[in-house]
Motif scaffolding. Structure first.
Motif, PDB file in Angstrom:
ATOM      1  N   GLY A 128      36.547  46.220  25.237  1.00  0.00           N
ATOM      2  CA  GLY A 128      37.835  46.866  24.993  1.00  0.00           C
ATOM      3  C   GLY A 128      38.651  46.976  26.264  1.00  0.00           C
ATOM      4  N   LEU A 129      39.963  47.013  26.100  1.00  0.00           N
ATOM      5  CA  LEU A 129      40.855  47.083  27.261  1.00  0.00           C
ATOM      6  C   LEU A 129      40.642  48.383  28.021  1.00  0.00           C
ATOM      7  CD1 LEU A 129      44.293  45.645  26.080  1.00  0.00           C
ATOM      8  CD2 LEU A 129      42.470  44.531  27.358  1.00  0.00           C
ATOM      9  N   GLY A 130      40.453  48.261  29.328  1.00  0.00           N
ATOM     10  CA  GLY A 130      40.252  49.427  30.174  1.00  0.00           C
ATOM     11  C   GLY A 130      41.097  49.349  31.421  1.00  0.00           C
ATOM     12  N   ASP A 131      40.624  49.985  32.474  1.00  0.00           N
ATOM     13  CA  ASP A 131      41.385  50.021  33.725  1.00  0.00           C
ATOM     14  C   ASP A 131      40.905  48.988  34.731  1.00  0.00           C
ATOM     15  OD1 ASP A 131      38.948  51.099  34.325  1.00  0.00           O
ATOM     16  OD2 ASP A 131      39.712  52.969  35.168  1.00  0.00           O
ATOM     17  N   LYS A 132      40.249  47.940  34.251  1.00  0.00           N
ATOM     18  CA  LYS A 132      39.778  46.829  35.090  1.00  0.00           C
ATOM     19  C   LYS A 132      38.771  47.304  36.134  1.00  0.00           C
ATOM     20  CE  LYS A 132      42.841  44.618  32.771  1.00  0.00           C
ATOM     21  NZ  LYS A 132      43.126  45.728  31.867  1.00  0.00           N
ATOM     22  N   SER A 133      37.885  48.214  35.711  1.00  0.00           N
ATOM     23  CA  SER A 133      36.846  48.705  36.609  1.00  0.00           C
ATOM     24  C   SER A 133      35.492  48.618  35.913  1.00  0.00           C
ATOM     25  CB  SER A 133      37.123  50.149  37.032  1.00  0.00           C
ATOM     26  OG  SER A 133      37.012  51.023  35.914  1.00  0.00           O
ATOM     27  N   PHE A 134      34.428  48.678  36.728  1.00  0.00           N
ATOM     28  CA  PHE A 134      33.066  48.671  36.195  1.00  0.00           C
ATOM     29  C   PHE A 134      32.237  49.627  37.047  1.00  0.00           C
ATOM     30  CE2 PHE A 134      28.675  47.137  36.102  1.00  0.00           C
ATOM     31  CZ  PHE A 134      28.444  47.096  34.735  1.00  0.00           C
ATOM     32  N   GLY A 135      31.640  50.601  36.388  1.00  0.00           N
ATOM     33  CA  GLY A 135      30.865  51.588  37.124  1.00  0.00           C
ATOM     34  C   GLY A 135      31.710  52.420  38.068  1.00  0.00           C
ATOM     35  N   GLY A 136      32.984  52.592  37.717  1.00  0.00           N
ATOM     36  CA  GLY A 136      33.870  53.378  38.563  1.00  0.00           C
ATOM     37  C   GLY A 136      34.480  52.619  39.716  1.00  0.00           C
ATOM     38  N   LEU A 137      34.151  51.333  39.864  1.00  0.00           N
ATOM     39  CA  LEU A 137      34.684  50.519  40.956  1.00  0.00           C
ATOM     40  C   LEU A 137      35.546  49.400  40.392  1.00  0.00           C
ATOM     41  CD1 LEU A 137      31.460  50.209  43.166  1.00  0.00           C
ATOM     42  CD2 LEU A 137      33.444  51.696  43.574  1.00  0.00           C
ATOM     43  N   PRO A 138      36.625  49.034  41.092  1.00  0.00           N
ATOM     44  CA  PRO A 138      37.496  47.966  40.592  1.00  0.00           C
ATOM     45  C   PRO A 138      36.772  46.632  40.529  1.00  0.00           C
ATOM     46  CG  PRO A 138      38.088  48.565  42.842  1.00  0.00           C
ATOM     47  CD  PRO A 138      37.102  49.589  42.376  1.00  0.00           C
ATOM     48  N   ILE A 139      37.039  45.877  39.479  1.00  0.00           N
ATOM     49  CA  ILE A 139      36.408  44.563  39.323  1.00  0.00           C
ATOM     50  C   ILE A 139      37.025  43.546  40.274  1.00  0.00           C
ATOM     51  CG2 ILE A 139      35.975  42.678  37.703  1.00  0.00           C
ATOM     52  CD1 ILE A 139      35.937  44.752  35.466  1.00  0.00           C
ATOM     53  N   ASP A 140      38.344  43.575  40.415  1.00  0.00           N
ATOM     54  CA  ASP A 140      39.046  42.696  41.353  1.00  0.00           C
ATOM     55  C   ASP A 140      38.708  41.224  41.148  1.00  0.00           C
ATOM     56  OD1 ASP A 140      40.487  44.697  42.553  1.00  0.00           O
ATOM     57  OD2 ASP A 140      39.054  45.031  44.171  1.00  0.00           O
ATOM     58  N   ASN A 141      38.660  40.801  39.918  1.00  0.00           N
ATOM     59  CA  ASN A 141      38.521  39.389  39.564  1.00  0.00           C
ATOM     60  C   ASN A 141      39.026  39.239  38.142  1.00  0.00           C
ATOM     61  OD1 ASN A 141      37.003  37.054  38.187  1.00  0.00           O
ATOM     62  ND2 ASN A 141      36.576  36.671  40.347  1.00  0.00           N
ATOM     63  N   SER A 142      40.044  38.436  37.964  1.00  0.00           N
ATOM     64  CA  SER A 142      40.670  38.336  36.645  1.00  0.00           C
ATOM     65  C   SER A 142      39.700  37.823  35.595  1.00  0.00           C
ATOM     66  CB  SER A 142      41.892  37.409  36.720  1.00  0.00           C
ATOM     67  OG  SER A 142      42.992  38.066  37.313  1.00  0.00           O
ATOM     68  N   TRP A 143      38.891  36.851  35.945  1.00  0.00           N
ATOM     69  CA  TRP A 143      38.010  36.227  34.965  1.00  0.00           C
ATOM     70  C   TRP A 143      36.898  37.176  34.532  1.00  0.00           C
ATOM     71  CZ3 TRP A 143      40.548  32.280  33.289  1.00  0.00           C
ATOM     72  CH2 TRP A 143      41.440  31.636  34.160  1.00  0.00           C
ATOM     73  N   LEU A 144      36.325  37.893  35.499  1.00  0.00           N
ATOM     74  CA  LEU A 144      35.288  38.853  35.153  1.00  0.00           C
ATOM     75  C   LEU A 144      35.867  40.058  34.423  1.00  0.00           C
ATOM     76  CD1 LEU A 144      32.977  38.764  38.300  1.00  0.00           C
ATOM     77  CD2 LEU A 144      32.624  37.679  36.078  1.00  0.00           C
ATOM     78  N   ALA A 145      37.080  40.463  34.799  1.00  0.00           N
ATOM     79  CA  ALA A 145      37.729  41.571  34.100  1.00  0.00           C
ATOM     80  C   ALA A 145      38.000  41.206  32.645  1.00  0.00           C
ATOM     81  CB  ALA A 145      39.021  41.953  34.809  1.00  0.00           C
ATOM     82  N   VAL A 146      38.475  39.986  32.413  1.00  0.00           N
ATOM     83  CA  VAL A 146      38.715  39.534  31.038  1.00  0.00           C
ATOM     84  C   VAL A 146      37.396  39.429  30.282  1.00  0.00           C
ATOM     85  CG1 VAL A 146      39.504  37.591  29.626  1.00  0.00           C
ATOM     86  CG2 VAL A 146      40.867  38.341  31.579  1.00  0.00           C
ATOM     87  N   TYR A 147      36.370  38.879  30.916  1.00  0.00           N
ATOM     88  CA  TYR A 147      35.065  38.775  30.272  1.00  0.00           C
ATOM     89  C   TYR A 147      34.529  40.158  29.900  1.00  0.00           C
ATOM     90  CZ  TYR A 147      29.991  38.312  29.904  1.00  0.00           C
ATOM     91  OH  TYR A 147      28.685  38.404  29.486  1.00  0.00           O
ATOM     92  N   HIS A 148      34.710  41.125  30.787  1.00  0.00           N
ATOM     93  CA  HIS A 148      34.210  42.468  30.535  1.00  0.00           C
ATOM     94  C   HIS A 148      34.976  43.153  29.407  1.00  0.00           C
ATOM     95  CE1 HIS A 148      32.551  46.428  31.193  1.00  0.00           C
ATOM     96  NE2 HIS A 148      33.739  46.935  31.511  1.00  0.00           N
ATOM     97  N   GLU A 149      36.288  42.972  29.361  1.00  0.00           N
ATOM     98  CA  GLU A 149      37.113  43.711  28.406  1.00  0.00           C
ATOM     99  C   GLU A 149      37.433  42.931  27.133  1.00  0.00           C
ATOM    100  OE1 GLU A 149      39.429  46.526  31.684  1.00  0.00           O
ATOM    101  OE2 GLU A 149      40.570  45.132  30.434  1.00  0.00           O
TER     102      GLU A 149
END
Length: 413
Positions: A318-339
């Motif tokens: 689901g769409l979030g704030d582009k973070s994982f474990g409270g830390l920014p993902i800072d990678n578009s591809w991984l952020a899209v994969y995660h969300e």
């Protein structure tokens, strides 16, 4: 400065209206309010998280302003295009398709009501882009709006630096430039500076503006870029310009001269200022910290190692704030994969691939060169910045590229 920009500068130089003998046809009756809509979209994507400002701005107030800007942009675009005339666009179709995994993954509310809110925001954002597509004509009109409006954002950053240098370059960010009037982070400022610098250089090479007016934008933008110490934006600017100018060298003598001088200057600077450039690039970091991309690699490894259900792998969390474990993902591809899961990643990859493929198939021209620069910049920045899967400046950059690659018509009814 404003006079130079509006009368003879970046809007197109002395031939602002596109009436010169070499000017491309311009849509008849293109509303000036289209630029207002674009400015509201830019305001919406500025974000609400960043450094402390001189005058404290509650995050709720900033979010109210940015969301209000998006609603106003959609309403104004709808008022301008009541007949709902749009241009067919594979880019916008794929962007619309991205809503499917976004909504499906957010519907179970595991990510909270915020996920559905972000889906609504993305839908409104995409709807506004569809309404504006009616005025896409392959000209540099939207490029000029892009440069003007981001220049205004950078002007606010420069004003904050003059008013309070301490607040604009806080120790919390290692002395890097931030927004002191509006909470902008160094990567954001670097991105805006790099993009308008690259586009302005290309307009000069295409003789769509004069050098003096271009210098009014390029010089301060480069100064702000240097003060942000943003490596991604710097590399994106250099590589993007190299590819864009390279697409013009066979047809433009000005591009060939600029390319030759640029290579010479970069070579001399690399030799003469090697130590200074290396120090700027490392930003005082250790080799180990630099090698793991300032801690980003640790977040990426943790994200990829996290257990996921089949549904999460396919559609995301689901769409979030582009973070994982409270830390920014800072990678578009991984952020899209995660969300948005593998489905979202495939759609985003198709968006970039379609734009890149169309750009390669177009004959050499200034619009094509600008599109190549924007696509290249977004592709490079996607490695260390998130944003390709949600309403963001990167999607606005790609939208400008899509408008430049639209087949030209002499008149938009």
């Amino acid at each position: 400065m404003d006079r130079a920009l509006t009368r003879e500068g970046l809007p197109g130089g002395p031939d602002t209206e596109g009436t010169g003998p070499a000017a491309a046809p311009r849509p008849s009756g293109t509303p000036k309010l289209v630029g207002v809509v674009w400015g509201l979209l830019i305001l919406n994507t500025l974000g609400s998280a960043g450094a402390k400002t001189i005058v404290p701005l509650p995050r709720s107030l900033i979010q109210m302003i940015t969301m209000g800007a998006l609603v106003a942009a959609f309403a104004l675009a709808l008022a301008l295009n009541l007949r709902l005339r749009v241009r067919p666009s594979a880019f916008l179709f794929l962007l619309t398709l991205l809503l499917v995994p976004s909504v499906l993954s957010s519907a179970d509310l595991d990510s909270g009501f915020g996920a559905l809110f972000r889906c609504a925001r993305l839908a409104l954002f995409v709807g506004t882009l569809w309404l504006l597509s009616h005025w896409w004509d392959g000209s540099a009109t939207l490029v000029r709006h892009h440069i003007r409006l981001y220049f205004a954002v950078l002007a606010s950053v420069a004003a904050g630096l003059l008013i309070s240098p301490g607040a604009a370059m806080p120790e919390l960010y290692g002395g890097r430039l931030v927004g002191a009037l509006w909470p902008l982070t160094p990567p954001q400022i670097g991105q805006y500076a790099a993009v308008i610098t690259g586009l302005t250089v290309l307009l000069v090479l295409g003789r769509r503006t004069d050098r003096v007016s271009a210098a009014v934008v390029v010089v301060p933008a480069l100064v702000l870029l240097a003060l942000t110490h943003t490596r991604t934006a710097t590399l994106g600017l250099l590589i993007g310009l190299m590819l864009a100018i390279g697409s013009l060298v066979l047809t433009s003598a000005a591009a060939r001269r600029f390319f030759a001088w640029a290579v010479l200057c970069v070579t001399v600077a690399a030799v003469a200022f090697n130590s200074a450039l290396q120090a700027w690039f490392l930003r005082g970091q250790s080799q180990e910290n630099f090698s793991n991309l300032t801690g980003r690699a640790k977040v990426w490894d943790a994200l990829l190692a996290a257990p996921r259900t089949a549904s999460e792998q396919l559609l995301g969390a689901g769409l979030g704030d582009k973070s994982f474990g409270g830390l920014p993902i800072d990678n578009s591809w991984l952020a899209v994969y995660h969300e948005q899961g593998l489905t979202g990643a495939v759609i985003v990859a198709a968006m970039v691939a379609v734009l890149g493929g169309v750009a390669l198939l177009r004959p050499p021209s200034l619009p094509r060169a600008c599109a190549i620069f924007l696509i290249s910049y977004c592709a490079i920045a996607s490695y260390t910045e998130a944003g390709l899967g949600d309403a963001s400046p990167y999607l606005l950059h790609l939208t400008v590229a899509a408008s430049l690659l639209t087949a030209r018509t002499s008149e938009v009814p």
